[in-house]
Design an enzyme around this catalytic site. Structure first.
Site, PDB file in Angstrom:
ATOM      1  N   ASP A   1       0.792  -1.202  -0.104  1.00 28.50           N
ATOM      2  CA  ASP A   1       0.098  -0.047   0.037  1.00 28.50           C
ATOM      3  C   ASP A   1       0.914   1.147  -0.262  1.00 28.50           C
ATOM      4  OD1 ASP A   1      -1.578   2.071   0.567  1.00 28.50           O
ATOM      5  OD2 ASP A   1      -2.730   0.796   2.273  1.00 28.50           O
TER       6      ASP A   1
ATOM      7  N   ASP B   1      -3.332   2.400  -5.485  1.00 28.91           N
ATOM      8  CA  ASP B   1      -1.916   2.341  -4.583  1.00 28.91           C
ATOM      9  C   ASP B   1      -2.038   1.058  -3.817  1.00 28.91           C
ATOM     10  OD1 ASP B   1      -3.983   3.245  -2.676  1.00 28.91           O
ATOM     11  OD2 ASP B   1      -2.399   4.426  -1.724  1.00 28.91           O
ATOM     12  N   GLU B   2      -2.645   0.016  -4.316  1.00 29.63           N
ATOM     13  CA  GLU B   2      -2.833  -1.053  -3.330  1.00 29.63           C
ATOM     14  C   GLU B   2      -2.462  -2.413  -4.279  1.00 29.63           C
ATOM     15  OE1 GLU B   2      -5.684  -2.136  -0.204  1.00 29.63           O
ATOM     16  OE2 GLU B   2      -5.685   0.245  -0.146  1.00 29.63           O
TER      17      GLU B   2
HETATM   18  P1  TTP Z   1      -5.344   5.820   0.975  1.00 33.34           P
HETATM   19  O1  TTP Z   1      -4.380   4.607   0.420  1.00 33.34           O
HETATM   20  O2  TTP Z   1      -6.379   5.439   1.836  1.00 33.34           O
HETATM   21  O3  TTP Z   1      -4.485   6.886   1.616  1.00 33.34           O
HETATM   22  P2  TTP Z   1      -3.009   7.451   1.218  1.00 33.34           P
HETATM   23  O4  TTP Z   1      -2.292   6.636   0.279  1.00 33.34           O
HETATM   24  O5  TTP Z   1      -3.008   8.806   0.938  1.00 33.34           O
HETATM   25  O6  TTP Z   1      -2.394   7.370   2.525  1.00 33.34           O
HETATM   26  P3  TTP Z   1      -1.777   6.238   3.571  1.00 33.34           P
HETATM   27  O7  TTP Z   1      -1.891   4.697   2.767  1.00 33.34           O
HETATM   28  O8  TTP Z   1      -0.307   6.642   3.702  1.00 33.34           O
HETATM   29  O9  TTP Z   1      -2.567   6.256   4.772  1.00 33.34           O
HETATM   30  O10 TTP Z   1      -5.635   6.066  -0.386  1.00 33.34           O
HETATM   31  C1  TTP Z   1      -5.068   6.296  -1.668  1.00 33.34           C
HETATM   32  C2  TTP Z   1      -5.123   7.357  -2.453  1.00 33.34           C
HETATM   33  O11 TTP Z   1      -6.585   7.659  -2.807  1.00 33.34           O
HETATM   34  C3  TTP Z   1      -4.653   8.617  -1.813  1.00 33.34           C
HETATM   35  O12 TTP Z   1      -3.452   9.217  -1.937  1.00 33.34           O
HETATM   36  C4  TTP Z   1      -5.898   9.743  -2.362  1.00 33.34           C
HETATM   37  C5  TTP Z   1      -7.107   8.968  -2.586  1.00 33.34           C
HETATM   38  N1  TTP Z   1      -8.033   8.952  -1.797  1.00 33.34           N
HETATM   39  C6  TTP Z   1      -9.021   9.817  -2.117  1.00 33.34           C
HETATM   40  O13 TTP Z   1      -9.058  10.650  -3.145  1.00 33.34           O
HETATM   41  N2  TTP Z   1     -10.237  10.256  -1.065  1.00 33.34           N
HETATM   42  C7  TTP Z   1     -10.169   9.511   0.102  1.00 33.34           C
HETATM   43  O14 TTP Z   1     -11.194   9.786   0.782  1.00 33.34           O
HETATM   44  C8  TTP Z   1      -9.103   8.622   0.363  1.00 33.34           C
HETATM   45  C9  TTP Z   1      -9.214   7.736   1.594  1.00 33.34           C
HETATM   46  C10 TTP Z   1      -8.227   8.349  -0.608  1.00 33.34           C
HETATM   47 CA    CA Z   2      -1.813   4.249   0.343  1.00 34.12          CA
END
Ligand code: TTP
Ligand code: CA
Length: 372
Positions: free
Chosen positions: A12, A112-113
């Site tokens: 992730d 991103d996963e």
């Molecule tokens: P996440 O993996 O939830 O968040 P992140 O990568 O920003 O942070 P981390 O994993 O370090 O906690 O989400 C991935 C991407 O998806 C994030 O960069 C932006 C997008 N996103 C949104 O646009 N709206 C949201 O509500 C969430 C949770 C994520």
């Molecule tokens: Ca992430």
């Protein structure tokens, strides 16, 4: 198929959109960075997509209205940027491609996963996974510049919870014999599929922790949630999950985007840039051995509006010249529709297949002859 002793990894990417922005502008690294989705009604309206960890320290969260994030970051050097999906997709594709080389199968679940089945690569040994994960992290960091968190477990469910437990740049390995004990003290909503409503309902039954759910009578669970969900909750809480890591087919697209040296409305000038981008797109296409059926351009104009145009080919293709030819056609049409100058431009191919393109050998022959 023997489902025991699998080694499953969840990767992730850390604060992904914000980390991508830091990558192209190192000055952002020590400042709070907020990526916003601007609704466009007023300059201020919109919501936080994500933010870097500095901004999170001030209480900024995904989904929060932008004006609230601004208020929390008042007096800081905070930088607010609009989302740039084409750029994040490009970075994501590059990382996924590297990850693919480290796994027997890869299941991308979002930009991103991704889950990786690495059982064979580490010979089923959890002892080896830490070094293996470090190696992957180091390669992605040096080749792309992005950090991520990893969870390793005997299945997807445990890998996911493991990954969430330590971020950013985390690495959490949960061995099969530790899995139940690892989940037990956590709140039930950490399990996939247990949202606010379900966890409230569970709490009313005296189930707060995953451990409570694990020992709860499965018949009673199915009486409340039905057979499928009831059994799923029971198994999940007991760290049982047989879902395979399943390839979702080819990534949806390969793209590149770049900024022109100067704003322009001149076809030949813009084509110099798209030809350069096409070289890279074509390299990725060749490396992945796919054929594409759709070619698209993405254009950001000087008024910051962005547009895309695409066309579908009759036969799948895989060569550079086809991309160049259709990009030229799309750009030509596009420029005749607008007077505004172009600032950034992108090239994308999609709709992939692995079939051999029609008359590939013949086309290949002509191309080689012409090149010489
Ligand atoms: P996440 O993996 O939830 O968040 P992140 O990568 O920003 O942070 P981390 O994993 O370090 O906690 O989400 C991935 C991407 O998806 C994030 O960069 C932006 C997008 N996103 C949104 O646009 N709206 C949201 O509500 C969430 C949770 C994520
Ligand atoms: Ca992430």
């Amino acid at each position: 198929m023997l489902m025991q002793n699998r080694v499953v990894m969840l990767v992730d990417f850390d604060y992904f959109f914000a980390q991508c922005e830091e990558l192209r502008n190192a000055n952002l690294k020590d400042k709070p960075v907020v990526i916003g989705v601007y609704s466009g009604r007023t300059e201020e309206s919109g919501a936080v997509s994500t933010s870097n960890y500095i901004a999170r320290k001030y209480g900024v969260k995904s989904g929060m209205p932008l004006f609230m994030a601004k208020r929390k970051l008042k007096g800081t050097e905070a930088v607010f940027l609009p989302v740039d999906h084409a750029y994040y997709d490009q970075i994501s594709n590059r990382i996924m491609q590297i990850l693919r080389g480290y796994a027997t199968s890869l299941e991308q679940v979002s930009v991103d996963e991704a889950y990786l089945d690495v059982t064979e690569q580490v010979q089923g040994s959890f002892e080896k996974t830490k070094d293996y994960a470090q190696k992957i992290k180091a390669e992605v960091k040096s080749r792309v510049g992005i950090s991520f968190s990893v969870g390793v477990g005997p299945n997807k469910l445990v890998a996911k919870v493991a990954c969430d437990s330590q971020k950013p740049d985390g690495l959490t390995v949960v061995k099969p014999e530790e899995a139940k004990g690892f989940l037990a003290p956590l709140p039930v909503d950490r399990l996939l599929g247990v949202g606010k409503k379900t966890s409230a309902k569970m709490e009313a039954l005296g189930i707060k922790k995953i451990g409570d759910l694990a020992s709860y009578d499965v018949q009673k669970l199915t009486a409340v949630w039905g057979k499928i969900l009831g059994v799923y909750f029971h198994n999940a809480a007991n760290a049982v999950d047989d879902e395979p890591v399943q390839e979702q087919g080819e990534a949806e697209s390969i793209s590149r985007i770049g900024t022109l040296k100067q704003d322009s409305h001149d076809l030949a000038f813009v084509l110099q840039k798209t030809d350069e981008l096409t070289e890279d797109v074509a390299k990725d296409v060749a490396e992945r051995s796919v054929s594409f059926k759709q070619v698209a351009i993405y254009v950001v104009l000087t008024d910051l509006s962005s547009k895309s145009r695409s066309l579908t080919l009759e036969q799948p293709a895989r060569d550079k010249e086809t991309i160049k030819r259709y990009v030229k056609e799309l750009l030509n049409r596009f420029l005749s529709e607008t007077q505004v100058e172009v600032r950034r431009v992108g090239v994308k191919v999609s709709d992939f297949s692995r079939e051999e393109p029609h008359q590939r050998q013949l086309t290949g022959f002509f191309q080689t002859s012409c090149d010489q």
